[in-house]
Write a protein that holds these residues in place. Structure first.
Motif, PDB file in Angstrom:
ATOM      1  N   VAL A 153     -28.492  -6.661   9.481  1.00 36.96           N
ATOM      2  CA  VAL A 153     -29.291  -7.134   8.339  1.00 36.96           C
ATOM      3  C   VAL A 153     -30.787  -6.916   8.548  1.00 36.96           C
ATOM      4  N   HIS A 154     -31.133  -6.262   9.639  1.00 36.31           N
ATOM      5  CA  HIS A 154     -32.545  -5.977   9.969  1.00 36.31           C
ATOM      6  C   HIS A 154     -33.387  -7.253   9.972  1.00 36.31           C
ATOM      7  N   ALA A 155     -32.811  -8.302  10.555  1.00 39.30           N
ATOM      8  CA  ALA A 155     -33.515  -9.583  10.648  1.00 39.30           C
ATOM      9  C   ALA A 155     -34.632  -9.479  11.688  1.00 39.30           C
ATOM     10  N   ASP A 156     -35.540 -10.401  11.626  1.00 38.77           N
ATOM     11  CA  ASP A 156     -36.621 -10.453  12.610  1.00 38.77           C
ATOM     12  C   ASP A 156     -36.017 -10.573  14.008  1.00 38.77           C
ATOM     13  N   ARG A 157     -36.553  -9.848  14.951  1.00 35.71           N
ATOM     14  CA  ARG A 157     -35.984  -9.842  16.304  1.00 35.71           C
ATOM     15  C   ARG A 157     -36.083 -11.207  16.978  1.00 35.71           C
ATOM     16  N   ALA A 158     -36.897 -12.099  16.471  1.00 36.76           N
ATOM     17  CA  ALA A 158     -36.988 -13.453  17.032  1.00 36.76           C
ATOM     18  C   ALA A 158     -35.631 -14.164  16.970  1.00 36.76           C
ATOM     19  N   TRP A 159     -34.777 -13.768  16.027  1.00 31.86           N
ATOM     20  CA  TRP A 159     -33.441 -14.354  15.943  1.00 31.86           C
ATOM     21  C   TRP A 159     -32.624 -14.072  17.195  1.00 31.86           C
ATOM     22  N   ALA A 161     -31.440 -13.606  26.884  1.00 36.65           N
ATOM     23  CA  ALA A 161     -31.983 -13.655  25.525  1.00 36.65           C
ATOM     24  C   ALA A 161     -33.364 -13.002  25.462  1.00 36.65           C
ATOM     25  N   LEU A 162     -34.189 -13.255  26.469  1.00 37.10           N
ATOM     26  CA  LEU A 162     -35.510 -12.609  26.510  1.00 37.10           C
ATOM     27  C   LEU A 162     -35.377 -11.098  26.651  1.00 37.10           C
ATOM     28  N   ALA A 163     -34.416 -10.650  27.431  1.00 37.65           N
ATOM     29  CA  ALA A 163     -34.192  -9.211  27.599  1.00 37.65           C
ATOM     30  C   ALA A 163     -33.771  -8.582  26.269  1.00 37.65           C
ATOM     31  N   LEU A 164     -32.916  -9.244  25.522  1.00 36.74           N
ATOM     32  CA  LEU A 164     -32.513  -8.736  24.206  1.00 36.74           C
ATOM     33  C   LEU A 164     -33.727  -8.651  23.282  1.00 36.74           C
ATOM     34  N   TYR A 165     -34.541  -9.684  23.281  1.00 34.89           N
ATOM     35  CA  TYR A 165     -35.728  -9.736  22.438  1.00 34.89           C
ATOM     36  C   TYR A 165     -36.696  -8.599  22.798  1.00 34.89           C
ATOM     37  N   LEU A 166     -36.946  -8.423  24.089  1.00 30.97           N
ATOM     38  CA  LEU A 166     -37.870  -7.383  24.524  1.00 30.97           C
ATOM     39  C   LEU A 166     -37.311  -5.983  24.277  1.00 30.97           C
ATOM     40  N   ALA A 167     -36.007  -5.820  24.468  1.00 33.28           N
ATOM     41  CA  ALA A 167     -35.378  -4.519  24.220  1.00 33.28           C
ATOM     42  C   ALA A 167     -35.468  -4.156  22.743  1.00 33.28           C
ATOM     43  N   ALA A 168     -35.278  -5.138  21.884  1.00 32.67           N
ATOM     44  CA  ALA A 168     -35.371  -4.876  20.448  1.00 32.67           C
ATOM     45  C   ALA A 168     -36.806  -4.482  20.070  1.00 32.67           C
TER      46      ALA A 168
END
Length: 128
Positions: free
Chosen positions: A40-46, A117-124
């Motif tokens: 859904v191309h949501a904000d990566r903060a999710w 979770a931080l790794a997912l956020y940074l990777a995105a």
């Protein structure tokens, strides 16, 4: 059959299997969250919300590998039976060691989930 050891082992084979399945379910939920955010191309903060299912995943796997249930420790019980149907009260002398181990495993799972979770956020962010 494994024997109860205060602070070291409070579950048997059947309970270990349940913890592994819980861990897999947690990791699957995290993967679904990542897929939903991407779809859904949501904000990566999710993606930071992945800390919750990752915590479940890591805690399940850590408990299974350690032959130790955090919930049982906090409730003052153990079950090292092969069937997973014989919960017994843990000896008073062992309950303190069990609770300490439960806290350590929970903190490890939370740390791993937070890093994940931080790794997912940074990777995105790097892919954007």
């Amino acid at each position: 059959m494994t024997e109860y050891q205060p602070g070291a082992c409070n579950i048997g084979h059947a309970e270990r299997r349940r913890r592994y399945l819980t861990g897999v379910a947690g990791f699957a939920a995290a993967a679904l969250l990542v897929a939903a955010v991407a779809t859904v191309h949501a904000d990566r903060a999710w993606l930071l919300a992945a800390v919750a299912p990752l915590f479940v995943g890591f805690l399940g796997v850590l408990q299974a590998r350690a032959r130790f249930c955090v919930g049982f420790a906090m409730a003052g019980v153990f079950d090292v039976s092969a069937s997973g149907e014989r919960r017994q009260p843990a000896p008073e002398a062992g309950q303190r060691a069990d609770r300490k181990r439960a806290i350590v495993l929970s903190v490890k799972a939370l740390a791993a989930a937070t890093v994940g979770a931080l790794a997912l956020y940074l990777a995105a962010g790097a892919l954007a």
